[in-house]
Design a protein around this motif. Sequence first.
Motif, PDB file in Angstrom:
ATOM      1  N   SER A   1      33.566  16.473  31.918  1.00 37.92           N
ATOM      2  CA  SER A   1      33.736  15.149  31.307  1.00 37.92           C
ATOM      3  C   SER A   1      34.509  15.195  29.998  1.00 37.92           C
ATOM      4  CB  SER A   1      32.367  14.515  31.057  1.00 37.92           C
ATOM      5  OG  SER A   1      31.714  15.131  29.954  1.00 37.92           O
TER       6      SER A   1
ATOM      7  N   ARG B   1      31.565   4.653  27.614  1.00 39.41           N
ATOM      8  CA  ARG B   1      31.721   3.576  28.575  1.00 39.41           C
ATOM      9  C   ARG B   1      31.965   2.239  27.892  1.00 39.41           C
ATOM     10  NH1 ARG B   1      29.928   5.156  33.661  1.00 39.41           N
ATOM     11  NH2 ARG B   1      31.233   3.392  34.282  1.00 39.41           N
TER      12      ARG B   1
ATOM     13  N   PRO C   1      34.668   6.719  36.631  1.00 39.46           N
ATOM     14  CA  PRO C   1      33.808   7.707  37.306  1.00 39.46           C
ATOM     15  C   PRO C   1      34.561   8.425  38.418  1.00 39.46           C
ATOM     16  CG  PRO C   1      32.699   5.580  37.091  1.00 39.46           C
ATOM     17  CD  PRO C   1      34.140   5.353  36.736  1.00 39.46           C
TER      18      PRO C   1
ATOM     19  N   THR D   1      28.571  17.198  31.842  1.00 34.15           N
ATOM     20  CA  THR D   1      28.562  16.064  30.924  1.00 34.15           C
ATOM     21  C   THR D   1      28.202  16.468  29.512  1.00 34.15           C
ATOM     22  OG1 THR D   1      27.577  13.893  30.468  1.00 34.15           O
ATOM     23  CG2 THR D   1      26.153  15.518  31.496  1.00 34.15           C
TER      24      THR D   1
ATOM     25  N   SER E   1      29.096   8.044  24.798  1.00 33.53           N
ATOM     26  CA  SER E   1      28.169   7.238  25.591  1.00 33.53           C
ATOM     27  C   SER E   1      26.760   7.347  25.026  1.00 33.53           C
ATOM     28  CB  SER E   1      28.169   7.714  27.046  1.00 33.53           C
ATOM     29  OG  SER E   1      29.362   7.342  27.698  1.00 33.53           O
TER      30      SER E   1
ATOM     31  N   ASP F   1      24.218   4.737  29.236  1.00 30.76           N
ATOM     32  CA  ASP F   1      25.512   4.998  29.858  1.00 30.76           C
ATOM     33  C   ASP F   1      25.627   6.431  30.373  1.00 30.76           C
ATOM     34  OD1 ASP F   1      26.485   2.454  29.707  1.00 30.76           O
ATOM     35  OD2 ASP F   1      27.591   2.760  27.845  1.00 30.76           O
TER      36      ASP F   1
ATOM     37  N   THR G   1      26.336   6.998  34.270  1.00 30.92           N
ATOM     38  CA  THR G   1      27.502   7.764  34.681  1.00 30.92           C
ATOM     39  C   THR G   1      27.123   8.868  35.657  1.00 30.92           C
ATOM     40  OG1 THR G   1      28.591   7.304  32.572  1.00 30.92           O
ATOM     41  CG2 THR G   1      29.423   9.166  33.852  1.00 30.92           C
TER      42      THR G   1
ATOM     43  N   GLU H   1      26.664   7.372  38.999  1.00 25.72           N
ATOM     44  CA  GLU H   1      27.896   6.899  39.623  1.00 25.72           C
ATOM     45  C   GLU H   1      28.765   8.030  40.156  1.00 25.72           C
ATOM     46  OE1 GLU H   1      29.811   4.414  36.759  1.00 25.72           O
ATOM     47  OE2 GLU H   1      28.444   2.735  37.079  1.00 25.72           O
ATOM     48  N   THR H   2      28.654   9.226  39.587  1.00 22.79           N
ATOM     49  CA  THR H   2      29.445  10.347  40.113  1.00 22.79           C
ATOM     50  C   THR H   2      28.918  10.829  41.458  1.00 22.79           C
ATOM     51  OG1 THR H   2      28.111  12.061  39.030  1.00 22.79           O
ATOM     52  CG2 THR H   2      29.963  11.135  37.766  1.00 22.79           C
TER      53      THR H   2
END
Length: 347
Positions: free
Chosen positions: A115, A120, A131, A139, A285, A289, A293, A296-297
């Motif tokens: 990342s 975000r 994403p 991350t 973030s 967030d 995230t 969402e990945t």
Amino acid sequence: MPLRASDLLTLTREGLYCPLGRFHVDPTWPVPRALITHGHADHARSGHGSVLATPETLRIMSVRYGEDFCTTRQEARLGEAIRVGDVTVRFAPAGHVLGSAQIAIEAEGVRVVVSGDYKRARDPTCLPFEPVPCDVFITEATFGLPVFRMPDTGEEVAKLLASVALFPERAHIVGAYALGKAQRVMALLREAGYDRPIYLHGAMEKLTELYKREGLALGETPKVVAAERGQLHGAIVLCPPSAIQDLWSRKFPDPVTSFASGWMRVRARARQKGVELPLVISDHSDWPDLCRTIRETGAEEVWVTHGQEDALVHWCGLQGIRAKPLHLIGYGDDDTEAPPEPAETAA
């Protein structure tokens, strides 16, 4: 034998290393080949043999370190598949600062995404975070604790403008990191309708001019002239955080000290730094967030780098996601502290 994520990335003294591609990502020491996520000094260092980064990040590194910051360089266009050794890499927007990017590394159907630093929240000075589906997500966790829930940046800028209106005889000295945060504050002020000059400490001049060349409308941003500081009643002045309590800032008319940072969410930090007007504006973030995230990945495994690693690892475990801390050393604040200006040193 199927390829594993650990075959794509491993830890070395210099940081994350890809054996199949023979490169490091954001190395903390000079290496033969480096892929750089963004231009902050704790991620982008000089002295590498070859550097692959977005065009904006390469230009930022040139401004900060000179044109000879590496031996050779290569531009990475967002979304472009680039073959490096035995892997394919792609850069995707990270939303952190101008040119910031996540780096996806892929081989034999396995994809790991690094990342870098990301956020975000909306930022008028850089592309928003996108994403990237992956098997392993690496991350950051700078604000990886549930207490960190950042307010709307518009409300924070409104606090600054309200103070300027309330104390028109006082200068407002706003500490902000020279790359990214300072330009974001300028852009937010312009969006809020502030059309007066925004004065800059000399350490911010070159990077701000770079942002303007990249097409950002930041308005009039004159450099502070030492002899005129006492006349800047009601002005907004941006400077590196280290200059807030420096002799440099004391020459302004009854200055209101401010600091734009996610760390201002912690009141004790504001008191410790002697900040009169804390502005909670973060380029990372916050806790919601970070969690959003990761979901969402779609990653089945998460590696957590610098920041509050343990809390995020624990949260991942509760979600049924394998996770581990990397304990990377050498990453910290977004930017280096600026030295005093020559005139102040002489004084």
